[in-house]
Design an enzyme around this catalytic site. Structure first.
Site, PDB file in Angstrom:
ATOM      1  N   LYS A 272       0.892  -1.150  -0.077  1.00  0.00           N
ATOM      2  CA  LYS A 272      -0.249  -0.002  -0.100  1.00  0.00           C
ATOM      3  C   LYS A 272       0.852   1.153   0.021  1.00  0.00           C
ATOM      4  CE  LYS A 272      -4.500  -1.877   1.154  1.00  0.00           C
ATOM      5  NZ  LYS A 272      -5.618  -2.022   2.161  1.00  0.00           N
TER       6      LYS A 272
ATOM      7  N   ARG B  13      -4.113 -10.044   4.723  1.00  0.00           N
ATOM      8  CA  ARG B  13      -4.103  -9.890   3.160  1.00  0.00           C
ATOM      9  C   ARG B  13      -2.945  -9.650   2.503  1.00  0.00           C
ATOM     10  NH1 ARG B  13      -6.087  -6.241  -0.583  1.00  0.00           N
ATOM     11  NH2 ARG B  13      -7.496  -7.136  -2.094  1.00  0.00           N
TER      12      ARG B  13
END
Ligand code: 7PM
Length: 261
Positions: A204, A238
């Site tokens: 991210k 995840r």
């Protein structure tokens, strides 16, 4: 939870067969690498994205779920907010709904209740199109926890069993880097409510911005954040890089299970 993206641009010729074929190979590799869940997403939730139509999302996700079902032995998850996609995906073999909208779309609560599969409720401030414009909180941890507990109440009121729910603070979804940091540091406050917590930090922007790393240079940073999330009580991570992430999680679990102080 291994991330399987099923976007047209990931397939050179855009053909469904080649796409499903590549997806199956990727899913098998993630399973061999230790993934316990494969999350199939039609990429409708990226910051700035306008989303895709139901038909477009169905055409991306359903053939892949059908190709994976029976071919991989771990549960399949569908990353969607659309009730029609939830229903078709579970029909095609998905055993878990991963909803970044936390079942706020019209008909989503009813779909999840009818389908009786586990659901991940994720926090997001705003919509994917605008969420990174000016994220704003008084107390980000408190607000995220309050939101998620409200969604748990709504889910239970709709007839969804509490034992089918998990919570996700939604790293990067309407959050600045300091917000993401505060949420990761404060993760035990979310974990403390007794439902399993899922954390998605893999590759991210937080990693990119803090370290100054391009997308393909974020492995070490992602594994570091996955390690922290696991230490703070996250039960599902995840991730794109399953082998490396599973190594980190297994070592955290080994150390945390040691005797003594
Ligand atoms: C750009 C921004 C590209 C965000 C990709 C993403 C999560 C999720 C996603 C998460 C749950 C990605 C994300 N992130 N579902 N779906 N939790 N439950 O990294 O953090 O794939 S999309």
């Amino acid at each position: 939870m291994g991330i399987l993206n099923v976007t047209p641009d990931s397939f050179s010729d855009g053909g469904v067969f080649v796409g499903a074929d590549q997806a199956l190979a990727h899913a098998r590799q993630m399973e061999a690498d230790g993934a316990a869940i494969i999350d199939v997403g039609g990429e409708s939730t990226r910051p700035g994205s306008r989303g895709v139509s139901v038909d477009e999302e169905l055409s991306r996700v359903i053939p892949v779920l059908e190709a994976l079902h029976g071919e991989v032995s771990v549960p399949l998850s569908v990353d969607t907010s659309k009730p029609a996609v939830m229903r078709a995906a579970v029909d095609a073999g998905a055993g878990l709904i991963n909803d970044v909208m936390a079942l706020r779309r019209d008909g989503a609560l009813a779909a999840a209740r009818d389908l009786s599969v586990p659901v991940c409720l994720m926090h997001m401030q705003g919509t994917p199109e605008t969420m990174q414009d000016k994220p704003c909180y008084q107390h980000v941890v408190k607000e995220v926890v309050t939101f998620l507990l409200e969604r748990v109440e709504a889910a239970e009121a709709a007839g969804i069993e509490r034992c089918n729910l998990m919570l996700d603070p939604g790293f990067g979804f309407g959050k600045t880097d300091p917000h993401n940091a505060e949420l990761l540091k404060g993760l035990p406050k979310l974990v403390g409510h007794g439902l399993p917590v899922l954390a998605g930090l893999s590759r991210k922007s937080l990693v990119g911005r803090v370290l100054g790393r391009a997308m393909e240079e974020r492995l070490a940073g992602s594994v570091a954040l996955a390690t922290m999330a696991t230490m703070h009580g996250a039960r599902i991570i995840r991730a794109h890089d399953v082998r490396e992430t599973v190594d980190a999680v297994r070592l955290v679990n080994y150390v945390m299970a040691a005797q003594g102080a």
